[in-house]
Design an enzyme around this catalytic site. Structure first.
Site, PDB file in Angstrom:
ATOM      1  N   ASP A   9      26.224   8.250 -19.212  1.00  0.00           N
ATOM      2  CA  ASP A   9      26.635   8.816 -20.655  1.00  0.00           C
ATOM      3  C   ASP A   9      27.714   8.020 -21.469  1.00  0.00           C
ATOM      4  O   ASP A   9      28.293   7.244 -20.834  1.00  0.00           O
ATOM      5  CB  ASP A   9      27.523  10.182 -19.998  1.00  0.00           C
ATOM      6  CG  ASP A   9      27.580  11.148 -21.154  1.00  0.00           C
ATOM      7  OD1 ASP A   9      27.404  12.465 -20.964  1.00  0.00           O
ATOM      8  OD2 ASP A   9      28.039  10.818 -22.435  1.00  0.00           O
ATOM      9  N   ASP A  10      27.367   7.985 -22.492  1.00  0.00           N
ATOM     10  CA  ASP A  10      28.069   7.099 -23.377  1.00  0.00           C
ATOM     11  C   ASP A  10      29.780   7.479 -23.701  1.00  0.00           C
ATOM     12  O   ASP A  10      30.573   6.917 -24.057  1.00  0.00           O
ATOM     13  CB  ASP A  10      27.819   6.947 -24.858  1.00  0.00           C
ATOM     14  CG  ASP A  10      27.557   8.195 -25.563  1.00  0.00           C
ATOM     15  OD1 ASP A  10      26.940   9.127 -24.801  1.00  0.00           O
ATOM     16  OD2 ASP A  10      27.485   8.190 -27.024  1.00  0.00           O
ATOM     17  N   ASP A  53      22.237  11.281 -19.891  1.00  0.00           N
ATOM     18  CA  ASP A  53      22.756  11.717 -21.276  1.00  0.00           C
ATOM     19  C   ASP A  53      21.530  11.426 -22.281  1.00  0.00           C
ATOM     20  O   ASP A  53      20.999  10.268 -22.183  1.00  0.00           O
ATOM     21  CB  ASP A  53      23.971  11.051 -21.742  1.00  0.00           C
ATOM     22  CG  ASP A  53      24.348  11.739 -23.020  1.00  0.00           C
ATOM     23  OD1 ASP A  53      24.184  12.777 -23.232  1.00  0.00           O
ATOM     24  OD2 ASP A  53      25.084  10.912 -23.753  1.00  0.00           O
ATOM     25  N   ASP A 330     -20.905  -7.244  26.394  1.00  0.00           N
ATOM     26  CA  ASP A 330     -20.510  -8.621  25.676  1.00  0.00           C
ATOM     27  C   ASP A 330     -21.824  -9.343  25.262  1.00  0.00           C
ATOM     28  O   ASP A 330     -22.868  -9.194  26.197  1.00  0.00           O
ATOM     29  CB  ASP A 330     -19.972  -9.605  26.778  1.00  0.00           C
ATOM     30  CG  ASP A 330     -19.514 -10.664  26.108  1.00  0.00           C
ATOM     31  OD1 ASP A 330     -18.188 -10.896  25.746  1.00  0.00           O
ATOM     32  OD2 ASP A 330     -20.112 -11.844  25.885  1.00  0.00           O
ATOM     33  N   ILE A 331     -21.951  -9.382  24.057  1.00  0.00           N
ATOM     34  CA  ILE A 331     -23.246 -10.249  23.402  1.00  0.00           C
ATOM     35  C   ILE A 331     -23.448 -11.375  24.062  1.00  0.00           C
ATOM     36  O   ILE A 331     -22.739 -12.335  24.127  1.00  0.00           O
ATOM     37  CB  ILE A 331     -23.248 -10.300  21.928  1.00  0.00           C
ATOM     38  CG1 ILE A 331     -22.945  -8.939  21.474  1.00  0.00           C
ATOM     39  CG2 ILE A 331     -24.309 -10.919  21.442  1.00  0.00           C
ATOM     40  CD1 ILE A 331     -22.675  -8.854  19.561  1.00  0.00           C
ATOM     41  N   ASN A 338     -23.164 -17.892  16.052  1.00  0.00           N
ATOM     42  CA  ASN A 338     -22.253 -18.515  14.899  1.00  0.00           C
ATOM     43  C   ASN A 338     -22.586 -19.857  14.548  1.00  0.00           C
ATOM     44  O   ASN A 338     -22.519 -20.411  13.558  1.00  0.00           O
ATOM     45  CB  ASN A 338     -20.779 -18.365  15.454  1.00  0.00           C
ATOM     46  CG  ASN A 338     -20.317 -16.994  15.193  1.00  0.00           C
ATOM     47  OD1 ASN A 338     -20.627 -16.432  14.208  1.00  0.00           O
ATOM     48  ND2 ASN A 338     -19.237 -16.361  15.805  1.00  0.00           N
ATOM     49  N   ASP A 347     -21.399 -12.209  11.799  1.00  0.00           N
ATOM     50  CA  ASP A 347     -20.501 -11.082  11.254  1.00  0.00           C
ATOM     51  C   ASP A 347     -21.586  -9.868  11.095  1.00  0.00           C
ATOM     52  O   ASP A 347     -21.777  -8.710  11.569  1.00  0.00           O
ATOM     53  CB  ASP A 347     -19.971 -11.136  10.123  1.00  0.00           C
ATOM     54  CG  ASP A 347     -18.605 -11.816  10.097  1.00  0.00           C
ATOM     55  OD1 ASP A 347     -18.296 -11.819  11.245  1.00  0.00           O
ATOM     56  OD2 ASP A 347     -17.949 -12.012   9.346  1.00  0.00           O
ATOM     57  N   GLU A 373     -17.038 -10.600  20.560  1.00  0.00           N
ATOM     58  CA  GLU A 373     -18.459  -9.990  20.673  1.00  0.00           C
ATOM     59  C   GLU A 373     -18.385  -9.165  21.786  1.00  0.00           C
ATOM     60  O   GLU A 373     -19.237  -8.907  22.735  1.00  0.00           O
ATOM     61  CB  GLU A 373     -19.294 -10.989  20.825  1.00  0.00           C
ATOM     62  CG  GLU A 373     -19.217 -12.015  22.140  1.00  0.00           C
ATOM     63  CD  GLU A 373     -18.246 -13.235  21.994  1.00  0.00           C
ATOM     64  OE1 GLU A 373     -17.418 -13.211  21.279  1.00  0.00           O
ATOM     65  OE2 GLU A 373     -18.484 -14.126  22.677  1.00  0.00           O
TER      66      GLU A 373
HETATM   67 MG   LIG Z   1      26.063  11.118 -25.708  1.00  0.00          MG
END
Ligand SMILES: [Mg+2]
Length: 455
Positions: A9-10, A53, A330-331, A338, A347, A373
């Site tokens: 507020d002023d 304000d 397990d692969i 890869n 992936d 994997e």
């Molecule tokens: Mg005022």
């Protein structure tokens, strides 16, 4: 409730008056004499609430509010605008600038306390959700839109009014201005029944209701029910009845209006409540997405190791002797995939493996990628023969046909180890036993299934 409040507020006496009142309620109060200082304090100290304000030299309250509400770091801070003018147009301008609430000078103490408590409570809830969203998701703030950007069209509003005529009038106003859908139950009992079946996004409720109904009692009932706990509520209090309005906020209404209801103010307040409701809905959804991400493996969509370990403990608690099977798989020679075809192909093989795996076990079975994997399947309520059949089905489904990755076919096989639950087994011992059986499969030439007792 504690909270840090910034009073802007002023006029020095106004600042001191508000600071003294709020300080007496144990809030931590900071003050600013102009808009520029206010914005600086907001950025530096992130207060929990700003009392602002409207009429100030240079930056006026509307502009300060707009800047707070358009800053992604600050827009969640609630702003209450304080004006000497009790003009609906001023309130509407403020609400359009993103103000969360309004107070008029001289500030009524009852109203000040109720509004401040209500907004701080709301902010704590939103802060908590924002924090969880940021924790569970690295996306952080950018993922969550500013509340002001939220579109309210298509929202559902329920009007519970003293008279059918005023209910219809308000419904027309809201439909036209906000493009919302409105339902009008004849009384509070009917409102509860209808809301239970299909909870609206917001309620507009008269303090006085027909047939001895009480709007405050209805607010309290709606807040205590799971189905309507998240709905927004706007209370319409009789002219000058600040006590009812304050009580309404305490019981969980998000906002109030006084009779006679001003159309523009009704629209602005309802829009702001609907935005906040949808914003909270969005945060909640993002949070759920985040939780889902925290328990799944992003590459395959299967559960991750952390989830699998916890879930397996639950399965073991409910398991009967010999009626829970755990497979470790397990692969075979995945490193070669890869090395030969590249990581993108690797992936793709993992994704296709997960797809075939899921297609060959039951929906109730736990399927997880433990890392690399390595995969795990847990089959509750399954005897040894059923588990053996599923393991063989998976082994065969991986072997044939070869994996179709881009423009080439890659032959893939899997080694599987199985352990059936026996009394005394824990998650760790069961996984270890299945793992030992898996290594027996590897040593036995790969592409095969081995049970724990045959390992
Ligand atoms: Mg005022």
């Amino acid at each position: 409730m504690s909270g840090r409040i910034l009073v802007v507020d002023d006029v020095a006496t106004n600042r001191m008056l508000l600071a003294a009142r709020l300080g007496a309620d144990y809030y931590d109060v900071t003050t600013a004499a102009n808009g520029r200082d206010a914005l600086e304090i907001c950025a530096r100290e992130a207060p929990d609430l700003v009392l602002l304000d409207v009429v100030m030299p240079e930056l006026d309250g509307f502009e300060v509010c707009r800047r707070i509400k358009s800053d992604p770091q600050l827009h969640h801070i609630p702003v209450v605008m304080i004006t000497a003018l009790n003009e609906p147009e001023e309130r509407v301008r403020g609400l359009e600038a993103g103000a969360d609430d309004f107070l008029t000078k001289p500030v009524n103490e009852l109203e000040l306390n109720a509004r401040v408590r209500n907004l701080l409570r709301m902010k704590m809830m939103i802060d908590e959700m924002r924090l969880r969203v940021e924790t569970t998701q690295s996306l952080g703030l950018e993922a969550v839109r500013a509340e002001l950007d939220v579109d309210v069209s298509g929202a559902n509003v329920m009007i519970v009014a003293a008279e059918p005529d005023s209910a219809r009038r308000r419904a027309d106003i809201l439909r036209k201005a906000l493009d919302v859908r409105v339902r009008i139950p004849p009384n509070d009992r009917e409102a509860l029944t209808m809301a239970e079946a299909a909870p609206p996004d917001a309620f507009l409720i008269d303090r006085r209701l027909p047939a001895g109904g009480d709007g405050l009692r209805l607010v309290s009932a709606l807040r205590s029910r799971q189905s309507t706990r998240a709905s927004a509520i706007v209370l319409v209090a009789p002219e000058g009845d600040a006590a009812s309005a304050a009580k309404g906020l305490d019981l969980g209404a998000g906002d109030y209006l006084f009779e006679p209801v001003d159309a523009a103010e009704l629209v602005a307040r309802m829009r702001s409540q609907l935005r906040r409701k949808r914003y909270a809905d969005e945060l909640r959804d993002t949070l759920l997405d985040g939780l889902r991400l925290a328990v799944t493996d992003p590459l395959t969509g299967l559960f991750n190791r952390r989830y699998a370990a916890t879930h397996l403990q639950g399965l073991i608690r409910n398991a009967r002797d010999g009626e829970l099977g755990v497979m470790m798989m397990d692969i075979d020679r995945f490193k070669q995939v890869n090395d030969t075809y590249g990581h993108a192909a690797g992936d793709a093989v993992l994704r296709e493996f997960a797809r075939r795996l899921k297609a060959n076990v039951r929906g109730a079975d736990l399927t997880a990628r433990l890392g690399g994997e390595e995969f795990l399947v847990a089959m509750p309520d399954a005897r040894r023969e059923a588990v053996a059949a599923a393991a063989e089905r998976v082994r065969a489904a991986i072997q044939e046909p070869p994996f179709d990755i881009g423009d080439r076919e890659i032959p893939v096989t899997v080694s599987i180890g199985v352990a059936m639950y026996a009394p005394g087994d824990g998650a760790e011992s069961l996984i270890e036993a299945a793992d030992a059986a898996l290594y027996a499969s590897k040593n036995g030439g790969r592409n095969r299934v081995t049970f724990r007792d045959a390992a």
